[in-house]
Design a protein around this motif. Structure first.
Motif, PDB file in Angstrom:
ATOM      1  N   LEU A 162      -7.179  16.571   8.352  1.00  0.00           N
ATOM      2  CA  LEU A 162      -8.612  16.883   8.220  1.00  0.00           C
ATOM      3  C   LEU A 162      -9.472  15.630   8.359  1.00  0.00           C
ATOM      4  N   ARG A 163      -9.029  14.520   7.788  1.00  0.00           N
ATOM      5  CA  ARG A 163      -9.782  13.271   7.900  1.00  0.00           C
ATOM      6  C   ARG A 163      -9.871  12.812   9.358  1.00  0.00           C
ATOM      7  N   MET A 164      -8.750  12.916  10.077  1.00  0.00           N
ATOM      8  CA  MET A 164      -8.761  12.477  11.473  1.00  0.00           C
ATOM      9  C   MET A 164      -9.669  13.359  12.329  1.00  0.00           C
ATOM     10  N   VAL A 165      -9.648  14.664  12.082  1.00  0.00           N
ATOM     11  CA  VAL A 165     -10.504  15.579  12.848  1.00  0.00           C
ATOM     12  C   VAL A 165     -11.973  15.301  12.559  1.00  0.00           C
ATOM     13  N   VAL A 166     -12.319  15.149  11.279  1.00  0.00           N
ATOM     14  CA  VAL A 166     -13.707  14.865  10.911  1.00  0.00           C
ATOM     15  C   VAL A 166     -14.150  13.533  11.495  1.00  0.00           C
ATOM     16  N   MET A 189       0.847  -1.180   0.000  1.00  0.00           N
ATOM     17  CA  MET A 189       0.000   0.000   0.000  1.00  0.00           C
ATOM     18  C   MET A 189       0.891   1.241   0.000  1.00  0.00           C
ATOM     19  N   THR A 190       0.700   2.075  -0.964  1.00  0.00           N
ATOM     20  CA  THR A 190       1.451   3.322  -1.007  1.00  0.00           C
ATOM     21  C   THR A 190       0.569   4.453  -0.494  1.00  0.00           C
ATOM     22  N   ARG A 191       1.209   5.400   0.117  1.00  0.00           N
ATOM     23  CA  ARG A 191       0.458   6.547   0.637  1.00  0.00           C
ATOM     24  C   ARG A 191      -0.049   7.405  -0.504  1.00  0.00           C
ATOM     25  N   ASN A 192      -1.260   7.904  -0.359  1.00  0.00           N
ATOM     26  CA  ASN A 192      -1.806   8.814  -1.362  1.00  0.00           C
ATOM     27  C   ASN A 192      -2.511  10.001  -0.709  1.00  0.00           C
ATOM     28  N   GLU A 193      -2.223  10.239   0.568  1.00  0.00           N
ATOM     29  CA  GLU A 193      -2.810  11.374   1.279  1.00  0.00           C
ATOM     30  C   GLU A 193      -1.695  12.250   1.842  1.00  0.00           C
ATOM     31  N   GLY A 194      -1.835  13.541   1.637  1.00  0.00           N
ATOM     32  CA  GLY A 194      -0.887  14.483   2.191  1.00  0.00           C
ATOM     33  C   GLY A 194      -1.172  14.759   3.663  1.00  0.00           C
ATOM     34  N   THR A 195      -0.307  15.554   4.281  1.00  0.00           N
ATOM     35  CA  THR A 195      -0.410  15.833   5.709  1.00  0.00           C
ATOM     36  C   THR A 195      -1.711  16.550   6.063  1.00  0.00           C
ATOM     37  N   ILE A 196      -2.054  17.566   5.308  1.00  0.00           N
ATOM     38  CA  ILE A 196      -3.273  18.333   5.601  1.00  0.00           C
ATOM     39  C   ILE A 196      -4.504  17.460   5.386  1.00  0.00           C
ATOM     40  N   ASP A 197      -4.492  16.681   4.324  1.00  0.00           N
ATOM     41  CA  ASP A 197      -5.602  15.769   4.032  1.00  0.00           C
ATOM     42  C   ASP A 197      -5.786  14.774   5.178  1.00  0.00           C
ATOM     43  N   ARG A 198      -4.694  14.197   5.645  1.00  0.00           N
ATOM     44  CA  ARG A 198      -4.757  13.225   6.741  1.00  0.00           C
ATOM     45  C   ARG A 198      -5.280  13.881   8.016  1.00  0.00           C
ATOM     46  N   THR A 237      -8.543   5.926   7.554  1.00  0.00           N
ATOM     47  CA  THR A 237      -7.806   6.302   6.349  1.00  0.00           C
ATOM     48  C   THR A 237      -6.819   7.423   6.636  1.00  0.00           C
ATOM     49  N   GLY A 238      -7.169   8.305   7.570  1.00  0.00           N
ATOM     50  CA  GLY A 238      -6.234   9.364   7.956  1.00  0.00           C
ATOM     51  C   GLY A 238      -5.048   8.817   8.720  1.00  0.00           C
ATOM     52  N   LEU A 239      -5.282   7.845   9.577  1.00  0.00           N
ATOM     53  CA  LEU A 239      -4.179   7.252  10.340  1.00  0.00           C
ATOM     54  C   LEU A 239      -3.246   6.436   9.446  1.00  0.00           C
ATOM     55  N   VAL A 240      -3.812   5.712   8.496  1.00  0.00           N
ATOM     56  CA  VAL A 240      -3.014   4.859   7.614  1.00  0.00           C
ATOM     57  C   VAL A 240      -2.338   5.678   6.513  1.00  0.00           C
ATOM     58  N   GLY A 241      -3.007   6.728   6.037  1.00  0.00           N
ATOM     59  CA  GLY A 241      -2.443   7.564   4.973  1.00  0.00           C
ATOM     60  C   GLY A 241      -2.762   7.066   3.579  1.00  0.00           C
ATOM     61  N   TRP A 265     -20.838   6.481  13.831  1.00  0.00           N
ATOM     62  CA  TRP A 265     -19.781   5.471  13.694  1.00  0.00           C
ATOM     63  C   TRP A 265     -19.180   5.441  12.298  1.00  0.00           C
ATOM     64  N   ILE A 266     -19.810   6.120  11.346  1.00  0.00           N
ATOM     65  CA  ILE A 266     -19.224   6.211  10.014  1.00  0.00           C
ATOM     66  C   ILE A 266     -17.921   7.016  10.058  1.00  0.00           C
ATOM     67  N   GLY A 267     -17.707   7.731  11.151  1.00  0.00           N
ATOM     68  CA  GLY A 267     -16.472   8.488  11.343  1.00  0.00           C
ATOM     69  C   GLY A 267     -15.250   7.610  11.499  1.00  0.00           C
ATOM     70  N   VAL A 268     -15.441   6.315  11.703  1.00  0.00           N
ATOM     71  CA  VAL A 268     -14.316   5.392  11.805  1.00  0.00           C
ATOM     72  C   VAL A 268     -13.582   5.318  10.463  1.00  0.00           C
TER      73      VAL A 268
END
Length: 62
Positions: free
Chosen positions: A12-16, A1-10, A42-46, A34-37
């Motif tokens: 924002l995903r974790m906060v949401v 699995m290669t990362r495809n999310e940048g720092t800001i994207d990650r 995805t933010g934690l994994v990147g 629970w859809i917030g999981v």
């Protein structure tokens, strides 16, 4: 699995994700929070599977 999310994207995903999960405990208290999981994980994994399908990459490293 290669990362495809940048720092800001990650970030924002974790906060949401955390906000949506918090809605389960405080607020309307519906199971829909629970859809917030999904964005949280995805933010934690990147790596976002939908980004892979669409060919989107917000990660600065190639």
């Amino acid at each position: 699995m290669t990362r495809n999310e940048g720092t800001i994207d990650r970030l924002l995903r974790m906060v949401v994700g955390l906000i949506l999960i918090a809605l389960v405990f405080v607020g309307p208290r519906t199971a829909w929070g629970w859809i917030g999981v999904v964005p949280l994980l995805t933010g934690l994994v990147g790596m976002c599977p939908i980004y892979s399908l669409l060919g989107i990459n917000t990660c600065p490293r190639r």
